[in-house]
Design a protein around this motif. Structure first.
Motif, PDB file in Angstrom:
ATOM      1  N   TYR A  23       0.847  -1.192   0.000  1.00 25.66           N
ATOM      2  CA  TYR A  23       0.000   0.000   0.000  1.00 25.66           C
ATOM      3  C   TYR A  23       0.883   1.242   0.000  1.00 25.66           C
ATOM      4  N   GLU A  24       0.690   2.098  -0.995  1.00 27.23           N
ATOM      5  CA  GLU A  24       1.416   3.369  -1.034  1.00 27.23           C
ATOM      6  C   GLU A  24       0.648   4.376  -0.198  1.00 27.23           C
ATOM      7  N   MET A  25       1.290   4.867   0.846  1.00 28.28           N
ATOM      8  CA  MET A  25       0.614   5.788   1.756  1.00 28.28           C
ATOM      9  C   MET A  25       0.140   7.034   1.015  1.00 28.28           C
ATOM     10  N   GLY A  26      -1.046   7.491   1.390  1.00 20.52           N
ATOM     11  CA  GLY A  26      -1.645   8.655   0.768  1.00 20.52           C
ATOM     12  C   GLY A  26      -2.565   8.305  -0.386  1.00 20.52           C
ATOM     13  N   ARG A  51      -8.926  -0.479  10.656  1.00 17.93           N
ATOM     14  CA  ARG A  51     -10.025   0.486  10.761  1.00 17.93           C
ATOM     15  C   ARG A  51     -10.900   0.403   9.526  1.00 17.93           C
ATOM     16  N   GLU A  52     -12.162   0.745   9.701  1.00 21.91           N
ATOM     17  CA  GLU A  52     -13.079   0.801   8.551  1.00 21.91           C
ATOM     18  C   GLU A  52     -12.929   2.137   7.860  1.00 21.91           C
ATOM     19  N   TRP A  53     -13.157   2.124   6.556  1.00 18.38           N
ATOM     20  CA  TRP A  53     -13.084   3.347   5.756  1.00 18.38           C
ATOM     21  C   TRP A  53     -14.210   3.297   4.736  1.00 18.38           C
ATOM     22  N   THR A  54     -14.873   4.421   4.568  1.00 14.69           N
ATOM     23  CA  THR A  54     -15.944   4.553   3.578  1.00 14.69           C
ATOM     24  C   THR A  54     -15.625   5.738   2.680  1.00 14.69           C
ATOM     25  N   ASN A  55     -15.704   5.534   1.372  1.00 17.56           N
ATOM     26  CA  ASN A  55     -15.437   6.643   0.460  1.00 17.56           C
ATOM     27  C   ASN A  55     -16.718   7.428   0.181  1.00 17.56           C
ATOM     28  N   GLU A  56     -16.612   8.417  -0.685  1.00 12.51           N
ATOM     29  CA  GLU A  56     -17.741   9.324  -0.954  1.00 12.51           C
ATOM     30  C   GLU A  56     -18.904   8.666  -1.689  1.00 12.51           C
ATOM     31  N   ILE A  57     -18.695   7.507  -2.309  1.00 11.48           N
ATOM     32  CA  ILE A  57     -19.806   6.832  -2.997  1.00 11.48           C
ATOM     33  C   ILE A  57     -20.349   5.634  -2.200  1.00 11.48           C
ATOM     34  N   GLY A  58     -19.895   5.498  -0.949  1.00  8.73           N
ATOM     35  CA  GLY A  58     -20.448   4.467  -0.074  1.00  8.73           C
ATOM     36  C   GLY A  58     -19.710   3.139  -0.034  1.00  8.73           C
ATOM     37  N   GLY A  78      -8.242  10.559   3.345  1.00 14.35           N
ATOM     38  CA  GLY A  78      -8.961  10.536   4.620  1.00 14.35           C
ATOM     39  C   GLY A  78      -8.808   9.261   5.424  1.00 14.35           C
ATOM     40  N   LEU A  79      -8.020   8.320   4.949  1.00 12.80           N
ATOM     41  CA  LEU A  79      -7.843   7.058   5.672  1.00 12.80           C
ATOM     42  C   LEU A  79      -6.672   7.171   6.640  1.00 12.80           C
ATOM     43  N   ASN A  80      -6.900   6.832   7.902  1.00 10.46           N
ATOM     44  CA  ASN A  80      -5.844   6.800   8.906  1.00 10.46           C
ATOM     45  C   ASN A  80      -4.933   5.621   8.574  1.00 10.46           C
ATOM     46  N   GLU A  81      -3.691   5.895   8.218  1.00 10.92           N
ATOM     47  CA  GLU A  81      -2.778   4.867   7.728  1.00 10.92           C
ATOM     48  C   GLU A  81      -1.784   4.381   8.774  1.00 10.92           C
ATOM     49  N   THR A  82      -2.033   4.690  10.051  1.00 17.29           N
ATOM     50  CA  THR A  82      -1.165   4.162  11.093  1.00 17.29           C
ATOM     51  C   THR A  82      -1.395   2.656  11.199  1.00 17.29           C
ATOM     52  N   ASP A  83      -0.424   1.947  11.756  1.00 19.34           N
ATOM     53  CA  ASP A  83      -0.556   0.497  11.884  1.00 19.34           C
ATOM     54  C   ASP A  83      -1.774   0.143  12.714  1.00 19.34           C
TER      55      ASP A  83
END
Length: 150
Positions: free
Chosen positions: A88-91, A103-110, A95-100
């Motif tokens: 995974y290339e950071m960035g 976590r769940e992540w949801t983008n703008e289209i759901g 808006g995703l917390n990329e610390t070790d």
């Protein structure tokens, strides 16, 4: 005389420990991280019951410090669970917390998925890489303890 010999031996052990710790941490910084890359939709061995022996590790980013290993898990509406292991290339995901850790992540289209990040070689082999890292750290601390107190 015995006390002096014991103190000298302790200093030697501490010196060796410092060298080992330096080599451990410097090799992590200098070299590229290696991660598993696969998707269970392509090969079921990449799924929940991961079979690492079926996959080759990929060297990520040619020495760039901006890569981590990741595991992505997404449950579809029909109950199918998609799993991907990647470099995974950071960035990459805004808006995703990329610390070790996970976590769940949801983008703008759901689109929603669980992302787990880790920073050591081949750490994305398990279902929860942060637990694998905990095992590695516990083992390292036990080794340090045995050097210092035995």
């Amino acid at each position: 005389m015995c006390r002096s010999g014991h103190g000298a031996m302790l200093r030697i052990h501490l010196h060796i420990l410092r060298i080992l710790l330096f080599l451990l941490f410097s090799s992590t910084v200098v070299s590229s991280i290696r991660c598993y890359e696969c998707e269970n939709g392509v090969n079921p061995a990449c799924g929940k019951y991961f079979k690492a022996y079926q996959f080759k590790a990929k060297k990520c980013g040619d020495g760039s410090p901006y890569y981590k290993c990741a595991l992505q898990r997404q449950t579809e509406s029909d109950g199918y669970v998609g799993i991907a292991r990647v470099c995974y290339e950071m960035g990459t995901l805004y808006g995703l917390n990329e610390t070790d850790g996970c976590r769940e992540w949801t983008n703008e289209i759901g689109f929603t998925a669980l992302y787990c990040f880790c920073s050591t070689n081949l750490c994305n082999k398990g279902n929860n890489p942060s637990l694998d890292n905990l095992l590695v750290m516990t083992s390292a601390l036990a080794l340090v303890y045995s050097f210092l107190f035995h």
